[in-house]
Structure formats: structure tokens, C-alpha cells
Motif scaffolding. Structure first.
Motif, PDB file in Angstrom:
ATOM      1  N   UNK A   1      56.044 109.372-122.556  1.00  9.46           N
ATOM      2  CA  UNK A   1      56.138 108.512-123.741  1.00  9.46           C
ATOM      3  C   UNK A   1      55.193 107.313-123.645  1.00  9.46           C
TER       4      UNK A   1
ATOM      5  N   UNK B   1      62.544 111.184-128.706  1.00 14.55           N
ATOM      6  CA  UNK B   1      61.715 110.057-128.274  1.00 14.55           C
ATOM      7  C   UNK B   1      62.211 108.830-129.021  1.00 14.55           C
TER       8      UNK B   1
ATOM      9  N   UNK C   1      56.418 115.477-120.597  1.00 14.09           N
ATOM     10  CA  UNK C   1      56.170 114.583-121.730  1.00 14.09           C
ATOM     11  C   UNK C   1      56.142 113.137-121.253  1.00 14.09           C
TER      12      UNK C   1
ATOM     13  N   UNK D   1      62.713 110.386-132.734  1.00 13.62           N
ATOM     14  CA  UNK D   1      62.025 111.569-133.248  1.00 13.62           C
ATOM     15  C   UNK D   1      62.320 112.728-132.318  1.00 13.62           C
ATOM     16  N   UNK D   2      62.848 113.802-132.907  1.00 12.86           N
ATOM     17  CA  UNK D   2      63.154 114.991-132.113  1.00 12.86           C
ATOM     18  C   UNK D   2      61.873 115.736-131.804  1.00 12.86           C
ATOM     19  N   UNK D   3      61.776 116.305-130.622  1.00 15.13           N
ATOM     20  CA  UNK D   3      60.600 117.107-130.296  1.00 15.13           C
ATOM     21  C   UNK D   3      61.041 118.234-129.372  1.00 15.13           C
ATOM     22  N   UNK D   4      60.463 119.420-129.581  1.00 15.34           N
ATOM     23  CA  UNK D   4      60.838 120.552-128.757  1.00 15.34           C
ATOM     24  C   UNK D   4      59.702 120.887-127.804  1.00 15.34           C
ATOM     25  N   UNK D   5      60.021 121.078-126.565  1.00 12.78           N
ATOM     26  CA  UNK D   5      59.000 121.372-125.563  1.00 12.78           C
ATOM     27  C   UNK D   5      59.577 122.401-124.594  1.00 12.78           C
TER      28      UNK D   5
ATOM     29  N   UNK E   1      75.673 110.468-129.502  1.00  9.92           N
ATOM     30  CA  UNK E   1      74.855 109.269-129.471  1.00  9.92           C
ATOM     31  C   UNK E   1      74.521 108.876-128.047  1.00  9.92           C
TER      32      UNK E   1
ATOM     33  N   UNK F   1      72.425 105.277-128.211  1.00  8.14           N
ATOM     34  CA  UNK F   1      71.391 104.871-129.176  1.00  8.14           C
ATOM     35  C   UNK F   1      71.869 105.087-130.598  1.00  8.14           C
ATOM     36  N   UNK F   2      71.216 104.435-131.489  1.00  8.44           N
ATOM     37  CA  UNK F   2      71.517 104.548-132.914  1.00  8.44           C
ATOM     38  C   UNK F   2      71.286 105.991-133.359  1.00  8.44           C
TER      39      UNK F   2
ATOM     40  N   UNK G   1      53.557 109.109-130.298  1.00  9.67           N
ATOM     41  CA  UNK G   1      54.767 108.807-129.543  1.00  9.67           C
ATOM     42  C   UNK G   1      54.653 109.130-128.055  1.00  9.67           C
ATOM     43  N   UNK G   2      53.941 110.201-127.762  1.00 10.59           N
ATOM     44  CA  UNK G   2      53.887 110.639-126.373  1.00 10.59           C
ATOM     45  C   UNK G   2      52.700 111.557-126.166  1.00 10.59           C
ATOM     46  N   UNK G   3      52.374 111.754-124.878  1.00 14.45           N
ATOM     47  CA  UNK G   3      51.313 112.677-124.488  1.00 14.45           C
ATOM     48  C   UNK G   3      51.976 113.814-123.699  1.00 14.45           C
TER      49      UNK G   3
ATOM     50  N   UNK H   1      58.447 103.321-125.344  1.00 16.54           N
ATOM     51  CA  UNK H   1      59.310 104.445-125.707  1.00 16.54           C
ATOM     52  C   UNK H   1      59.945 105.106-124.488  1.00 16.54           C
TER      53      UNK H   1
END
Lengths: 96, 96, 96, 96, 96, 96, 96
Positions: free
Chosen positions: C5, C85, C3, C74-78, C40, C68-69, D92-94, C9
Motif C-alpha cells: 500500500x 485497502x 500488495x 477499496x476492495x481488491x482481489x489478488x 468491521x 474500521x468504518x 492505492x497500492x503497487x 494506507x
């Protein structure tokens, strides 16, 4: 011990006024009956070092009585005294 | 292990104050009874490298006691100590 | 498969910690009992090509542990791994 | 008939994945049971002519698989195909 | 009588499509049953004189079919025809 | 007595239209039955001295019929006439 | 004792109008029956020193009757008189 506001902030303190605290009939008004009477005027006790744009004279100085937006500012207690820290943009006018 | 704030951020830590934790009658106050007493003052333990505009001196340094907006900042726990990470714009004043 | 960013990002991933998942009495805590313990801190696994202003060195690099706050990103599953991200402005500090 | 996004926008389209649509027991899952599984990855099918700042190379091209914020973008149907029009700031990302 | 949009605005008008207004069983669908089918495509009938940044060619012209955000724009009725006045920033794409 | 709008503001006034105020059956419609029919067109009666960017010709003049966003502007009554004071950015189009 | 508004602010005061305070039948209307009739016009009694952009003439002067947005400004009482402190951007027009 003293408080030094940063940037464009000022610290103000309510001035004690001699107010009749009892009604005509001699009844002491509880706090809840007066809650909308939040004062909007206070005395400036300290100023930040950026309260005026560069090269301009400040419109407010320590000792001035200022009017401010009643929802503005942050209350802070120090040595049992209550202060309000305001940004200059919430200071609306000076009483002369 | 230490925490290094980024940009215009500072890390603060509440200073332990000796406070009477029991009421006059000897009753220990539960946390819920004190929840509005969130302190607004803390000691600066680390500063980011952009806490002042370029070419200007920082108004805050490690060791200072600062006043901040009580809804500002992000709490973080590290080695069982609680810290708050604040943006400089939420630091209102320094106590001297 | 990886991935990458965009812009300012960074992609972070929670580090597996060895945590006691059962209480002292041996009871496994269901997820609902732990839902406020959202970590966090996470490890940076990829960074965008604009994470620092032009001409400045980046304050964060792959491999760093960052704070981080907790409502940011944004959560992403890979490939069955969960990543977050984040924009650099939501990265508050680096743990060193 | 084709769709040409304006300015910094891109048009993406979900890629058909071969997914087991029935549970182990052979029960077809109705849409309502899957409504949180909104995919966040899609293939870029068209790009606007301002997806990169002037003089810079674009970070995204037609054919790329991108990750985007699941609440971003505007769905549009064209020739019975569903597309999403996104602003580059929501990409957000590639995935490479 | 015609309508001249100001600045970066365009005026669009829905194109009449021949649609089967009755269901297979011959039942006329009332408006309430179709209320989510708000079309997002329309034909441009007039453009303001600032729809492109100075020195750049406009990406949209009278006669184009454009896609726009369905919550954008202001409906206006003129000579019993309904138009929508959109800001160019709400025009997402052109159908070619 | 007249009204002079400041800066980029214009003052508009609804033009009296001859409308059938009674239904076919002769029933006078009360105001509540018509409340969504707020007109969005009115005649410009005065303009401020900054309704166009410097060096550019104004797109609106006294006497023009303009279309505006129906939630925009401030109503004001003067000599028993009702006016609306609008910022130029809420004037969407001119009817020619 | 007088009030000096800061920056782009003006202080206004409602002018006493001779209004029929009783209905035709001679009934005095209580305040609650009139609460939507908040006046939007007032006389300017003081102006800040930045009510016009530098090098431009001010559009408003002490003594002018101005129209302002009825939700704008901050009320303040001084010597039993009520004033409103407005930012110039909330002053919509001057009555001439």
C-alpha cells in the motif's frame, strides 16, 4: 447535575415567554399550526473554555440572550429540561 | 479483549437505565415505536492518545458521561457488547 | 505476489471465523439474509510507509486486528483472496 | 506519439489477460453480463514530474502494476489504445 | 480581437479532424447519435500568466495538444469560433 | 447613485448589441425561445479594492470586456439598469 | 433593546420604499404574485467588531445601503421589526 460544553460550544435554554396560546376566538392552536415559529433566541446557561480566540475577550457570557441559526445545534434533554448545544460560530448576535 | 481507539477518538458505551418498558396499560412497546429515542449520552470507556491538542489537558476522561451528536460515530460490537467509536469533535459536552 | 500500500494506507483481510452457517433448523442462510452483517474487523497484512506522522510511532502494525468504518476502503482481489485497502484515517481502533 | 501526464498524474494501461471469454457451455458472454468486472489493476506507462513530494523518492515507476480506485481517473484514447490518467492520490497500492 | 485568459487558465480550441461524417452506407449521422464522442483533446491557443507555480517552468505552451477532463472548462464563442477556457488543474496531459 | 463592489468583486453590465430580434420570416422570438443564449461577456463598470493579490497589478480594469462563468455572480438592479456582481475568481478571461 | 452582531457579521434592515402597491387597473397584488421580488438591498444598522481584517479599514458602516446575496443571512424579529444578520462575505457591494 449540570452540563459542561466542550471547546467553543455554548449551552442555551429557551426562556419561558407568556404568550397567548389561544387565538382571538379562543381556539387553542395545535402544535402543527405553529411549527415555523421555532424561536431563535435563548439564554446562555454554560460556555466552553474556548469560546474566544486565545488572548481575546469572549463576546458571549452566561446569562446573555443570543440569536442563533435555527437549524444549528444539537438538542439535549437533562433532568426534563431541554437544552441546545451550539458551536460559537452558530451564535449570530447578542440581544442587549 | 479490549478496544483501543486511535488518535482523537473515544469509545463510549450506553449505560443501562431502569426504564419502564411497558406502557401504563401494560403493553410492551415494540422497538419500532421507540426508534426516535436514541440516547445521546453514554459513558466513556477508552480514549485515544490525541484527544487533546498537544500541551493541553484533555476535557474528557474514562468514566465521564458525555453528550454526542446522535448521527455521529461508528457502532461496533465486541464480546456481545455494543460500543460507539466517536471522534472528539462529535463529543459536545460532559455531564457532571 | 504481494500488495504494497502507498503512503498512509493499510491492507487488511478478513479473518475466517468458524460460524454456524445454518440456522438451528438446519436451513442454510442465503447471502441476502445476512447482508447487513458486513464485518468491521480485519487483520492488517501490509502497511504503507506513512501511516504515522513523521517522528511518531505508528499505532497500527501488521498482524493487528483493527476496526474500521464499514463504508470505507477499496476492495481488491489478488490471487483469489479478497483484501481491503484502507486509509489510516478510516481505521478507528485496534482490538487488543 | 506519446502522452505526458502533468504534475502528480500517472498514465496507466490495462494489461491483456488471457481469460476464458466463453462460458463452460461455450456461450460468449456479452459485455453487459460482465460490466461489474471493471479491472482495478493496470500497468504504469508514464509518470508526471511531481508524483512524489519534493526530496522524496517516488513510490511508483513506469512498468509497475498498480491498484487504483475504480471510479477514479479519466479515460483517454490515443492511437486506438485506451489509457487512464490518474492522480497519484487515486493510486492505492503497487503489486509486487 | 483575441482572448486573454486570467491567472492559471488556458484557452483551447478543437482541431478540425478529417473524419468520415457518413456511415459506410452513406447515411449522415445526426448529432444526437454522436453525443458521447465529445473530444477530450484540443490545441492550446492562449495561456494565463500564472499557469506554473512561481519559479517553475510551465508544462504547457501555446500550440501544444492537451488532454483534459471532458466535464471541465467553460465554453465561449468569439468571432464564430468556439473555445474552451480551462483551469490548468483540469489539463491532465500533453500529447507529444 | 453608483455601486461600489467590496473586496475582490467586480460589477459588470451587458453591452447592448444590435441583434436581429426577429427571425427571417419576421417573427419576433419570445424570450422563452432564447433562454439558453445567456451572454457570457460584459463590460466591467466598477472594481473592488482587492481584485489583485497585494503587490500585483490587476488583470482587469473598468472598461474591459470580460468573459465569465454563466452560472456565476449575483444580479442586481439599480436605477432600472441590470448589473452582475462577480467575484474575480469567476472572471475567466479578458477580450482584447 | 438592541442587537449586537458577533465577529464579522452585520445586521441590516429593509428600508420602506414608497411603491405603487396596486396595478394600473387598481388591483392590489397579493404577496404571492410578488414573491420573486425579494429585495437585495438594505440599510446597515449594526456591525460586529471584526468586519475588517486586522489593521484594515472597514468597507461598510452603520447607515450604508448594501447589496447582498438574496439567499444569504438569517432573518430575526426583534420588537416587531425584521432584521437580517449577514456575514460580511455575503455583502457584495455598497450603494453610494
Amino acid at each position: 447535575m449540570s452540563i459542561k460544553p466542550l471547546k467553543d460550544r455554548v449551552v442555551v435554554k429557551y426562556v419561558e415567554e407568556e404568550k397567548e396560546e389561544t387565538t382571538k376566538g379562543g381556539i387553542v392552536l395545535p402544535d402543527t399550526a405553529k411549527k415555523d415559529e421555532k424561536p431563535q433566541q435563548a439564554e446562555v446557561v454554560a460556555v466552553g473554555n474556548k469560546i474566544a480566540p486565545e488572548g481575546e475577550e469572549a463576546e458571549v457570557a452566561v446569562g446573555d440572550t443570543v440569536v442563533f441559526d435555527k437549524y444549528a445545534g444539537t438538542k439535549v434533554e437533562l433532568d426534563s429540561e431541554e437544552y441546545i448545544i451550539l458551536s460559537m460560530e452558530d451564535v449570530l448576535a447578542v440581544i442587549e
